[in-house]
Design a protein around this motif. Structure first.
Motif, PDB file in Angstrom:
ATOM      1  N   PRO A   7     -26.684 -25.863   9.468  1.00  0.00           N
ATOM      2  CA  PRO A   7     -28.096 -26.089   9.091  1.00  0.00           C
ATOM      3  C   PRO A   7     -28.224 -26.802   7.738  1.00  0.00           C
ATOM      4  CG  PRO A   7     -27.818 -23.883  10.001  1.00  0.00           C
ATOM      5  CD  PRO A   7     -26.437 -24.447   9.828  1.00  0.00           C
ATOM      6  N   ALA A   8     -27.457 -26.376   6.737  1.00  0.00           N
ATOM      7  CA  ALA A   8     -27.560 -27.014   5.415  1.00  0.00           C
ATOM      8  C   ALA A   8     -27.013 -28.439   5.450  1.00  0.00           C
ATOM      9  CB  ALA A   8     -26.815 -26.179   4.375  1.00  0.00           C
ATOM     10  N   THR A   9     -25.958 -28.644   6.223  1.00  0.00           N
ATOM     11  CA  THR A   9     -25.391 -29.992   6.338  1.00  0.00           C
ATOM     12  C   THR A   9     -26.400 -30.935   6.985  1.00  0.00           C
ATOM     13  OG1 THR A   9     -23.180 -29.049   6.575  1.00  0.00           O
ATOM     14  CG2 THR A   9     -23.468 -31.327   7.275  1.00  0.00           C
ATOM     15  N   CYS A  10     -27.017 -30.482   8.073  1.00  0.00           N
ATOM     16  CA  CYS A  10     -27.981 -31.332   8.780  1.00  0.00           C
ATOM     17  C   CYS A  10     -29.210 -31.585   7.910  1.00  0.00           C
ATOM     18  CB  CYS A  10     -28.377 -30.694  10.113  1.00  0.00           C
ATOM     19  SG  CYS A  10     -26.994 -30.601  11.277  1.00  0.00           S
ATOM     20  N   ALA A  11     -29.594 -30.580   7.124  1.00  0.00           N
ATOM     21  CA  ALA A  11     -30.746 -30.766   6.240  1.00  0.00           C
ATOM     22  C   ALA A  11     -30.424 -31.810   5.165  1.00  0.00           C
ATOM     23  CB  ALA A  11     -31.127 -29.439   5.594  1.00  0.00           C
ATOM     24  N   LEU A  12     -29.214 -31.753   4.606  1.00  0.00           N
ATOM     25  CA  LEU A  12     -28.817 -32.747   3.598  1.00  0.00           C
ATOM     26  C   LEU A  12     -28.757 -34.139   4.228  1.00  0.00           C
ATOM     27  CD1 LEU A  12     -27.890 -33.294   0.689  1.00  0.00           C
ATOM     28  CD2 LEU A  12     -25.545 -32.759   1.416  1.00  0.00           C
ATOM     29  N   SER A  13     -28.204 -34.213   5.422  1.00  0.00           N
ATOM     30  CA  SER A  13     -28.137 -35.500   6.121  1.00  0.00           C
ATOM     31  C   SER A  13     -29.534 -36.061   6.361  1.00  0.00           C
ATOM     32  CB  SER A  13     -27.412 -35.325   7.459  1.00  0.00           C
ATOM     33  OG  SER A  13     -27.523 -36.499   8.220  1.00  0.00           O
ATOM     34  N   ALA A  14     -30.463 -35.205   6.775  1.00  0.00           N
ATOM     35  CA  ALA A  14     -31.826 -35.681   7.064  1.00  0.00           C
ATOM     36  C   ALA A  14     -32.492 -36.225   5.800  1.00  0.00           C
ATOM     37  CB  ALA A  14     -32.648 -34.540   7.650  1.00  0.00           C
TER      38      ALA A  14
END
Ligand SMILES: CC(C)(COP(=O)(O)OP(=O)(O)OC[C@H]1O[C@@H](n2cnc3c(N)ncnc32)[C@H](O)[C@@H]1OP(=O)(O)O)[C@@H](O)C(=O)NCCC(=O)NCCS
Length: 158
Positions: A7-14
Protein backbone atom coordinates in the motif's frame (compact mmCIF):
# COMPACT_ATOMS: atom_id res chain seq x y z
CA UNK A 1 9.61 -5.21 -0.06
CA UNK A 2 6.95 -7.39 1.50
CA UNK A 3 3.23 -7.64 0.81
CA UNK A 4 2.72 -5.34 3.81
CA UNK A 5 4.76 -2.64 2.03
CA UNK A 6 2.55 -2.65 -1.08
CA UNK A 7 0.00 0.00 0.00
CA UNK A 8 2.74 2.53 0.88
CA UNK A 9 4.74 1.65 -2.22
CA UNK A 10 1.73 2.09 -4.50
CA UNK A 11 0.84 5.35 -2.77
CA UNK A 12 4.37 6.69 -3.33
CA UNK A 13 4.26 5.56 -6.95
CA UNK A 14 0.90 7.29 -7.48
CA UNK A 15 2.41 10.53 -6.16
CA UNK A 16 5.62 10.37 -8.19
CA UNK A 17 4.36 8.77 -11.39
CA UNK A 18 1.13 10.66 -11.95
CA UNK A 19 1.78 10.64 -15.69
CA UNK A 20 2.60 6.91 -15.75
CA UNK A 21 -0.02 5.25 -13.54
CA UNK A 22 0.14 1.55 -12.87
CA UNK A 23 -2.40 -0.58 -11.06
CA UNK A 24 -1.58 -1.95 -7.61
CA UNK A 25 -1.87 -5.41 -9.17
CA UNK A 26 1.24 -4.69 -11.25
CA UNK A 27 3.33 -4.12 -8.11
CA UNK A 28 1.80 -7.12 -6.36
CA UNK A 29 2.54 -9.39 -9.31
CA UNK A 30 6.16 -8.23 -9.68
CA UNK A 31 6.70 -8.82 -5.94
CA UNK A 32 5.18 -12.29 -6.18
CA UNK A 33 7.18 -13.22 -9.29
CA UNK A 34 10.53 -11.82 -8.18
CA UNK A 35 10.77 -10.69 -4.54
CA UNK A 36 14.58 -10.55 -4.76
CA UNK A 37 14.23 -7.59 -7.16
CA UNK A 38 11.70 -5.58 -5.15
CA UNK A 39 12.98 -3.37 -2.34
CA UNK A 40 11.80 -0.45 -0.26
CA UNK A 41 14.02 2.01 1.57
CA UNK A 42 12.70 3.30 4.87
CA UNK A 43 12.97 6.78 6.32
CA UNK A 44 11.58 8.08 9.61
CA UNK A 45 8.40 9.21 7.85
CA UNK A 46 7.88 5.93 5.98
CA UNK A 47 8.98 4.57 2.64
CA UNK A 48 11.30 7.03 0.91
CA UNK A 49 12.14 4.97 -2.16
CA UNK A 50 11.40 1.72 -3.90
CA UNK A 51 12.74 -0.32 -6.75
CA UNK A 52 11.01 -3.01 -8.78
CA UNK A 53 13.21 -5.15 -11.03
CA UNK A 54 13.39 -8.67 -12.42
CA UNK A 55 15.12 -10.88 -14.96
CA UNK A 56 13.71 -10.40 -18.47
CA UNK A 57 14.36 -10.80 -22.20
CA UNK A 58 16.97 -8.54 -23.80
CA UNK A 59 15.60 -6.07 -26.37
CA UNK A 60 12.14 -6.37 -24.88
CA UNK A 61 10.16 -4.32 -22.36
CA UNK A 62 6.75 -4.84 -20.80
CA UNK A 63 4.11 -2.30 -21.77
CA UNK A 64 3.20 0.20 -19.06
CA UNK A 65 0.68 -1.13 -16.54
CA UNK A 66 0.89 -4.68 -17.89
CA UNK A 67 1.06 -7.93 -15.95
CA UNK A 68 3.90 -10.29 -16.86
CA UNK A 69 2.23 -13.65 -16.20
CA UNK A 70 5.58 -15.32 -15.69
CA UNK A 71 9.27 -14.61 -16.00
CA UNK A 72 11.24 -15.88 -19.00
CA UNK A 73 13.33 -19.00 -18.57
CA UNK A 74 16.13 -18.52 -19.21
CA UNK A 75 16.27 -14.72 -18.90
CA UNK A 76 18.77 -12.69 -20.97
CA UNK A 77 18.86 -9.35 -19.16
CA UNK A 78 18.12 -7.82 -15.78
CA UNK A 79 15.27 -5.35 -16.19
CA UNK A 80 14.66 -2.33 -13.94
CA UNK A 81 10.94 -1.74 -14.08
CA UNK A 82 10.85 1.26 -11.76
CA UNK A 83 13.15 3.13 -9.43
CA UNK A 84 11.57 6.03 -7.60
CA UNK A 85 12.73 8.23 -4.76
CA UNK A 86 10.55 10.63 -2.80
CA UNK A 87 11.79 14.19 -3.46
CA UNK A 88 13.51 14.46 -0.07
CA UNK A 89 15.57 11.34 -0.81
CA UNK A 90 16.92 12.60 -4.14
CA UNK A 91 20.35 14.05 -4.62
CA UNK A 92 21.73 11.91 -1.80
CA UNK A 93 23.45 9.29 -3.97
CA UNK A 94 20.90 6.69 -2.86
CA UNK A 95 19.73 6.05 -6.42
CA UNK A 96 23.27 5.41 -7.61
CA UNK A 97 23.81 3.03 -4.67
CA UNK A 98 20.59 1.15 -5.51
CA UNK A 99 21.59 0.75 -9.16
CA UNK A 100 24.97 -0.61 -8.04
CA UNK A 101 23.22 -3.15 -5.81
CA UNK A 102 21.00 -4.23 -8.72
CA UNK A 103 24.06 -4.63 -10.94
CA UNK A 104 25.71 -6.82 -8.30
CA UNK A 105 22.55 -8.92 -8.11
CA UNK A 106 22.36 -9.26 -11.89
CA UNK A 107 25.99 -10.40 -12.02
CA UNK A 108 25.25 -12.98 -9.33
CA UNK A 109 22.46 -14.24 -11.58
CA UNK A 110 25.05 -14.41 -14.41
CA UNK A 111 23.16 -11.87 -16.47
CA UNK A 112 25.44 -9.69 -18.55
CA UNK A 113 23.20 -6.70 -19.28
CA UNK A 114 20.67 -4.51 -17.50
CA UNK A 115 17.86 -2.74 -19.33
CA UNK A 116 14.96 -0.38 -18.73
CA UNK A 117 12.61 2.16 -20.27
CA UNK A 118 13.64 5.66 -19.23
CA UNK A 119 10.75 8.08 -18.71
CA UNK A 120 10.09 11.30 -16.86
CA UNK A 121 13.27 13.03 -18.05
CA UNK A 122 15.44 10.42 -16.37
CA UNK A 123 17.54 9.40 -19.41
CA UNK A 124 20.50 11.53 -18.33
CA UNK A 125 20.46 9.95 -14.87
CA UNK A 126 20.54 6.52 -16.50
CA UNK A 127 23.36 7.59 -18.83
CA UNK A 128 25.38 8.49 -15.74
CA UNK A 129 24.69 4.95 -14.52
CA UNK A 130 26.26 3.54 -17.71
CA UNK A 131 23.09 2.97 -19.74
CA UNK A 132 22.82 3.95 -23.41
CA UNK A 133 19.79 4.26 -25.63
CA UNK A 134 19.24 1.16 -27.72
CA UNK A 135 16.90 1.45 -30.69
CA UNK A 136 14.75 -1.66 -31.08
CA UNK A 137 12.17 -1.06 -33.84
CA UNK A 138 9.95 -3.89 -32.55
CA UNK A 139 9.56 -2.01 -29.25
CA UNK A 140 8.07 1.14 -30.76
CA UNK A 141 4.49 0.26 -29.89
CA UNK A 142 5.29 -0.72 -26.31
CA UNK A 143 7.20 2.52 -25.82
CA UNK A 144 4.10 4.40 -26.96
CA UNK A 145 2.19 2.81 -24.04
CA UNK A 146 4.35 4.94 -21.71
CA UNK A 147 2.63 8.12 -23.02
CA UNK A 148 5.97 9.93 -23.03
CA UNK A 149 7.50 11.05 -26.34
CA UNK A 150 10.91 10.81 -24.69
CA UNK A 151 10.41 7.24 -23.41
CA UNK A 152 13.44 5.29 -24.54
CA UNK A 153 14.76 1.77 -24.17
CA UNK A 154 18.21 1.80 -22.60
CA UNK A 155 20.68 -0.95 -21.82
CA UNK A 156 23.99 -1.35 -20.07
CA UNK A 157 26.60 -4.09 -20.31
CA UNK A 158 27.77 -5.46 -16.96
C1 LIG B 1 15.60 9.39 -11.38
C2 LIG B 1 15.92 9.35 -9.89
C3 LIG B 1 15.78 7.93 -9.38
C4 LIG B 1 17.36 9.83 -9.70
O1 LIG B 1 17.60 9.95 -8.32
P1 LIG B 1 18.65 11.03 -7.74
O2 LIG B 1 18.59 10.96 -6.26
O3 LIG B 1 18.43 12.34 -8.38
O4 LIG B 1 20.00 10.40 -8.23
P2 LIG B 1 21.48 10.63 -7.67
O5 LIG B 1 21.53 11.70 -6.63
O6 LIG B 1 22.03 9.29 -7.30
O7 LIG B 1 22.13 11.21 -8.96
C5 LIG B 1 23.19 10.60 -9.67
C6 LIG B 1 23.67 11.58 -10.72
O8 LIG B 1 22.66 11.72 -11.75
C7 LIG B 1 22.29 13.09 -11.89
N1 LIG B 1 20.86 13.14 -12.21
C8 LIG B 1 19.86 12.63 -11.46
N2 LIG B 1 18.68 12.84 -12.08
C9 LIG B 1 18.96 13.48 -13.22
C10 LIG B 1 18.15 13.97 -14.30
N3 LIG B 1 16.82 13.81 -14.31
N4 LIG B 1 18.77 14.59 -15.32
C11 LIG B 1 20.11 14.75 -15.30
N5 LIG B 1 20.93 14.30 -14.34
C12 LIG B 1 20.35 13.68 -13.31
C13 LIG B 1 22.64 13.73 -10.58
O9 LIG B 1 22.88 15.12 -10.72
C14 LIG B 1 23.90 12.99 -10.17
O10 LIG B 1 25.02 13.49 -10.85
P3 LIG B 1 26.50 13.43 -10.19
O11 LIG B 1 26.83 11.96 -10.04
O12 LIG B 1 27.37 14.13 -11.16
O13 LIG B 1 26.38 14.10 -8.87
C15 LIG B 1 14.99 10.31 -9.07
O14 LIG B 1 15.09 11.60 -9.60
C16 LIG B 1 13.52 9.88 -9.09
O15 LIG B 1 13.09 9.07 -8.29
N6 LIG B 1 12.72 10.47 -10.02
C17 LIG B 1 11.29 10.18 -10.09
C18 LIG B 1 11.02 8.78 -10.56
C19 LIG B 1 11.64 8.50 -11.90
O16 LIG B 1 11.51 9.27 -12.84
N7 LIG B 1 12.30 7.33 -11.99
C20 LIG B 1 12.91 6.88 -13.20
C21 LIG B 1 11.89 6.18 -14.04
S1 LIG B 1 12.65 5.37 -15.44
Amino acid sequence: MTVADLPATCALSATIHQAYPEDDAVFAERLKLYPDGCHVYAAAEGIAAYVVSHPWRAHDAPALNALLGKLPAPPSTYYIHDLALAPQARGTGAATWIVKKLADHARERELHTMSLVAVNGSAEFWQRQGFAQTVVPALAEKLRSYCDDDARYMARTL
